[in-house]
Design an enzyme around this catalytic site. Structure first.
Site, PDB file in Angstrom:
ATOM      1  N   GLY A 179       0.797  -1.223   0.000  1.00  0.00           N
ATOM      2  CA  GLY A 179       0.000   0.000   0.000  1.00  0.00           C
ATOM      3  C   GLY A 179       0.824   1.264   0.000  1.00  0.00           C
ATOM      4  N   GLN A 180       2.157   1.122   0.025  1.00  0.00           N
ATOM      5  CA  GLN A 180       2.980   2.320   0.064  1.00  0.00           C
ATOM      6  C   GLN A 180       2.812   3.122  -1.214  1.00  0.00           C
ATOM      7  OE1 GLN A 180       7.022   1.270   1.099  1.00  0.00           O
ATOM      8  NE2 GLN A 180       6.228  -0.220   2.562  1.00  0.00           N
ATOM      9  N   GLY A 181       2.895   4.438  -1.059  1.00  0.00           N
ATOM     10  CA  GLY A 181       2.613   5.360  -2.154  1.00  0.00           C
ATOM     11  C   GLY A 181       3.301   4.998  -3.449  1.00  0.00           C
TER      12      GLY A 181
END
Lengths: 191, 895
Positions: free
Chosen positions: A72-74
């Site tokens: 889910g990291q940018g």
């Protein structure tokens, strides 16, 4: 398709396989949710932030799930779309205690729903309002409003929201039941 | 019979044995869409992956877009549990990692496989993971890498160690932290783990010599199980010995010697080879020191394993080049290897024997080689030819046998490189041994009768032109040369015409015949050939010796590029006076040759020099010469250019005016013009906390010299070099033109911050720094010129301005040292190869030619003799030049 497979599907006892995509902002609990479904002997003792993606397989009520656990990291969010094409369901995990980033979660969900691969299909979307055990967690209704699920975007798709706690597993079963039902329904409709 | 049939069938079908033949990138990538199917078909996907890998390894390049698509499709295959497919995926990731984008997406899943339960996945996952990681991501997986290095499964540990080694290149800092784990792995029982761990440890500590020596000392004490690790340790120890330059009592040397008694052959060989390399690289070695290593190699010579025999004989061959006496003990074993079934071993054995053997055995060995020379590859044939060249210089009396053998080699099939090596060898033998000249030339004549290599034919024709006229019977070469004019292509014809002209210039009785032949050549179809023929015909027709030597025998004294530039300038700015070739700077032809001589190995240097002069005579190099570079540099300095000094005559090599590694480093280059000298001081400031301003050089000129201009350097920052110029006018009297100048560097210092280089304050203080004296010597004012016929040039100048004197050079006690000193001091070109002193002689005549600035030709004839009573060399010097004062200057300078 081999003769055995044909026979099996005719009798309706064919193994049901399905791919689901697990997405959501970072630190919302995607890997922890999946960890809960895994058989006890291959559970991770500690969950670390996922880099890229990970594939998990588990069986839930006669359905074999292959879950694509996306990071889910940018910097990885734009890579989700590579896996849209061949999934039969989406699990969208939200950190219900993170009020600030609920707007970001909404934006990401909108982008996902607008994507041509998703828009044209009636995929079941399961939203997990995770971390409900925390004291300042929002209620599922607030989350629905925050994500804009009550608006037109998702009106042609079946969706469901479940309040969960991935650490203990509370509420996960209800969500998974709904999802497996929906997917089986979809599969049988296609035949 | 059946195999023959099969071969034939294969030929017809165009190698149908390979199922991956004729694959197309586009169609394979199309197939790769099958990766997206669910459920995955492992067999099919493995096939497709194999095809992709095959294409990449065949040199097919994928675009970033294509690679990224294929890569993401491939990531879908992680859902399959098929072991073979998964391992193919790892390979695919490694191959696509450098091309595709966003490859770090597989980090988590690879980490899972690397730490998982499936042992078949783990090593491959580690390697793939390390291929996709960069420095920032490495920190995330560091913990797993540390665990993997000390894993109890050797394959996992090896994979982690090797991957760490690869990652050292871009993130050495992180890998450095894994020293403890690597240290633990060195103690492993597995041979490969130990080897890789030692490699990693060494790599981590490579830059720190102390740490490396500690590592080696520690490892030599424990017994390494792995022979590979032992080999690596020997190599590291060798490097340490070379770096530390410790003497024969180095503890590492002791260790290497002890490895000669190791139980593994590979370690024994490595140790022997290391000893040989170490010993032969230092000049003073006796055969005794090499003894242990050579005797081990001798044992290997009779080993049943061909690889060992090959390795041993190859190393012995190397030893024989520098130290033939040491190998002599193995002669018997080497004799046995001559008949070895492996041709490579046999060839090396023979060439080694040729180097060590006595004169009497040459005939026999040559016969041996002749039996199988046609069966070995060109590469080894060149080795044989090289050995024969060495023999030629060693045993001049055997030239008959060697020449015959070489000429038979010339007749065989072979590539250009091979033929050139043979021709070179013959040329070397000819130039060293006057007795062999006639035979050698006639062999070469025969060879060019049927030579398909233009460059080689041109070279041989040039040699014939040079050497042929001075043989007893020059007329016999004319037929061979004229045959070339009739039969060959244009460039060979042109070379043949030049060669003919040289015969005409030197042999009066052949002149009428040559004129007839040249007249015929004027009808040639090629421009160049016609031009040359017309040119030579016109000169020869004058029947003047002076003209002949000036325009046929001596090469052009200027470089073609500078001549072209000068002519171009002349046409741009037409004046009434005719163009003067003396205004063109002279070519530094022997400068490059000398540099090569210094660089070349002692054995081959002589031939290199000969070759390089050849090349330069044939085609002056098209690149800009050093002189042109300086001339254009000086033209860009306004106050120097304003003085209009004329063409640059010579630029000296840079000379240091300071010790190296002092506060300021200053080098001086002297640019000599016809009446002026420009001194170029290249200054470098090595103090990081100082900024120098207004840097100039204060020069004390002796009487007669005049400082015309000075160009200071406004700013000298740390580690940036700046230049100061000083223009001097030379005295009118040529005999006063030698001098030494005291020089002082003057400047204003401003202290500054070492980090930024910005000055701390606005004001500075004046300071000065004493430099060494600047000398202007004869060599600075003389340019080398090549004269092919010194005697004729000597007569031409005449005795009008002749001066002679005798000197005793007490400091020198060897003739060749004396020759070198004189050549260097006068800066002139030695002619007729008189710069080489034949060994064992007590007298020598050195002939030198040069041009003094202003274009005065100078010739010097010196006779050197070793005087038995007094220590040192006596020199009789005789100078002739076009100007009396130049002669005076030179005699004066030598005294």
């Amino acid at each position: 398709m081999g003769l055995f497979d044909k026979l099996a599907s005719f009798l309706g006892i064919r193994r049901k396989d399905c791919n689901v995509l697990v997405v959501g902002l970072d630190n919302s609990g995607k890997s922890t949710v999946l960890n809960h479904f895994k058989s006890p002997d291959c559970k991770d003792s500690n969950v670390v932030p996922t880099i890229g993606f990970s594939v998990e397989k588990f069986k839930y009520k006669n359905v074999h799930f292959t879950a694509w656990d996306m990071s889910g990291q940018g910097r990885y969010r734009n890579l989700w779309e590579h896996y849209y094409s061949d999934c039969q369901g989406v699990i969208y995990v939200v950190d219900s205690a993170d009020k600030l980033r609920l707007a970001v979660a909404k934006d990401e969900l909108d982008i996902l729903l607008k994507h041509p691969e998703i828009k044209s299909r009636s995929l079941p979307i399961l939203v997990l309002a995770n971390k409900m055990d925390l004291r300042d967690a929002l209620s599922p209704v607030k989350i629905v409003q925050g994500l804009g699920l009550d608006q037109d975007l998702v009106k042609d798709k079946p969706w469901q929201i479940a309040a969960t706690n991935a650490l203990t597993g509370d509420g996960l079963a209800a969500g998974a039941d709904w999802l497996s039902d929906q997917i089986q329904l979809n599969l049988s409709r296609r035949k | 019979m059946s195999s023959f049939r099969k071969d034939k069938k294969d030929e017809e079908e165009g190698g149908s044995g390979n199922p991956f033949n004729n694959l197309e990138k586009a169609s394979v990538l199309q197939e790769a869409r099958a990766f997206n199917d669910t459920p995955v078909n492992p067999r099919k996907c493995t096939q497709i992956l194999t095809k992709i890998l095959y294409l990449i390894n065949q040199g097919e390049t994928l675009g970033a877009r294509e690679a990224t698509d294929a890569f993401f499709a491939m990531t879908k295959l992680f859902q399959s549990k098929d072991v073979i497919l998964r391992r193919m995926v790892y390979l695919g990731i490694k191959e696509l990692a450098p091309i595709a984008e966003d490859v770090i997406i597989v980090t988590s899943i690879l980490t899972k496989d690397m730490t998982g339960k499936e042992d078949l996945y783990r090593p491959a996952a580690i390697r793939a993971l390390c291929a996709i990681t960069d420095t920032t991501m490495l920190q995330a997986i560091e913990r797993y890498m540390r665990q993997a290095i000390v894993d109890k499964i050797p394959a996992v540990s090896c994979a982690a160690l090797v991957s760490s080694l690869h990652m050292c290149q871009y993130s050495g800092e992180i890998v450095k932290r894994w020293v403890n784990e690597a240290q633990e792995a060195v103690n492993s029982d597995n041979i490969m783990v130990q080897y890789h761990a030692l490699g990693l440890l060494y790599h981590i500590r490579k830059s720190d010599r102390l740490a490396v020596s500690k590592l080696v000392t520690k490892c030599t004490r424990m017994v390494l199980k792995s022979p590979y690790a032992a080999c690596l340790l020997i190599r590291i120890a060798c490097r340490l010995i070379k770096e530390e330059e410790t003497g024969p009592d180095s503890p590492y040397l002791e260790f290497i010697e002890s490895c000669l008694r190791h139980k593994s052959e590979i370690v024994i060989y490595e140790a022997a080879q290391a000893l040989v390399n170490l010993k032969t690289s230092t000049s003073s070695t006796s055969s005794r020191e090499l003894g242990p290593a050579v005797s081990v190699l001798q044992l290997f010579c009779s080993s049943p394993k061909p690889t060992l025999r090959f390795a041993a004989v190859r190393t012995l061959n190397k030893v024989a080049m520098t130290n033939p006496a040491a190998v002599a003990a193995c002669n018997l074993d080497l004799e046995n290897l001559i008949t070895d079934v492996n041709r490579s071993i046999a060839t090396l054995a023979i060439t080694t024997l040729l180097k060590t053997g006595a004169e009497s055995s040459v005939d026999r060995l040559m016969k041996q080689i002749a039996t199988f020379v046609s069966e070995i590859s060109d590469e080894f044939k060149i080795v044989v030819v090289g050995a024969i060249r060495a023999l030629g210089t060693k045993f001049p009396r055997k030239h008959g046998v060697l020449m015959n053998f070489l000429s038979s080699l010339l007749r065989d099939e072979g590539g250009l490189e091979y033929k050139a090596a043979i021709a070179d060898t013959i040329i070397t033998i000819i130039s060293d041994n006057p007795e062999a000249k006639e035979a050698g030339l006639s062999h070469l004549c025969e060879f060019i009768e049927d030579c398909e290599h233009t460059s080689l034919a041109v070279r041989i024709l040039h040699l014939l032109g040079k050497e042929g006229p001075r043989t007893k019977q020059p007329s016999r070469y004319i037929r061979f040369i004229y045959n070339r004019v009739i039969l060959e292509n244009a460039s060979v014809r042109a070379a043949a015409v030049s060669a003919l002209a040289k015969f005409g210039a030197l042999c009066d009785d052949l002149l009428p015949a040559i004129l007839v032949l040249l007249a015929r050549c004027r009808m040639d179809t090629d421009d160049e050939v016609r031009d040359r023929a017309t040119y030579y015909y016109a000169i020869l027709d004058q029947q003047s010796r002076a003209l002949n030597s000036q325009y046929i025998l001596n090469p052009l004294p200027v470089s073609v590029t500078s001549l072209e530039k000068a002519l171009h300038l002349y046409t741009l700015d037409p004046v009434d006076t005719p163009f003067d070739i003396k205004s063109v700077p002279l070519a530094l032809e022997s400068e490059t040759a000398e540099a090569e001589k210094k660089a070349g190995a002692p054995e081959g240097s002589r031939t290199i020099q000969i070759e390089s002069t050849f090349e330069m005579l044939q085609a002056a190099e098209p690149t800009a010469t050093r002189l042109d570079v300086f001339a254009s540099q000086l033209a860009n300095v306004p106050s120097v250019a304003a003085l209009n000094l004329g063409p640059l005559f010579k630029s000296s090599q840079p000379s240091d005016l300071t010790e190296s590694e002092t506060e300021y480093v200053v080098q001086c280059i002297k640019h000599v013009f016809s009446r002026h000298v420009v001194l170029q001081f290249d200054c470098t400031n090595t103090l990081s906390d100082q900024l120098l301003e207004n840097v100039h050089v204060a020069l004390e000129a002796p009487e007669g010299w005049e400082i015309l201009a000075e160009v200071p350097c406004p700013r000298l920052e740390y580690n940036v070099s700046g230049t100061v110029y000083i223009v001097l006018r030379m005295p009118e009297e040529i005999s006063e033109c030698l001098g030494s100048f005291t020089a002082v560097l003057k400047y204003k210092v401003r202290d500054c911050d070492p980090a930024t280089g910005l000055p701390d304050s606005d004001d500075g203080y004046n300071d000065e720094y004493a430099l060494e004296d600047v000398e202007i010597s004869v060599a600075d004012q003389v340019q080398r010129v090549m004269k092919t016929d010194f005697a004729m040039a000597w007569e031409e100048i005449g005795p009008t301005n002749e001066l002679e004197d005798t000197y005793a050079l007490t400091a020198l006690n060897k003739l060749d040292d004396a020759v070198r000193t004189v050549v260097q001091f006068l800066g002139m070109q030695a002619c007729d190869r008189t710069d080489r002193v034949p060994p064992g002689k007590s007298t020598h005549a050195l002939l030198l030619a040069g041009v003094f600035r202003g274009g005065y030709e100078v010739l010097v004839r010196t006779k050197l003799a070793m005087s038995p009573q007094t220590e040192g060399v006596t020199m009789h010097l005789c100078v002739r030049s076009e100007d009396p004062s130049v002669s005076e200057l030179i005699t004066q300078a030598v005294g």
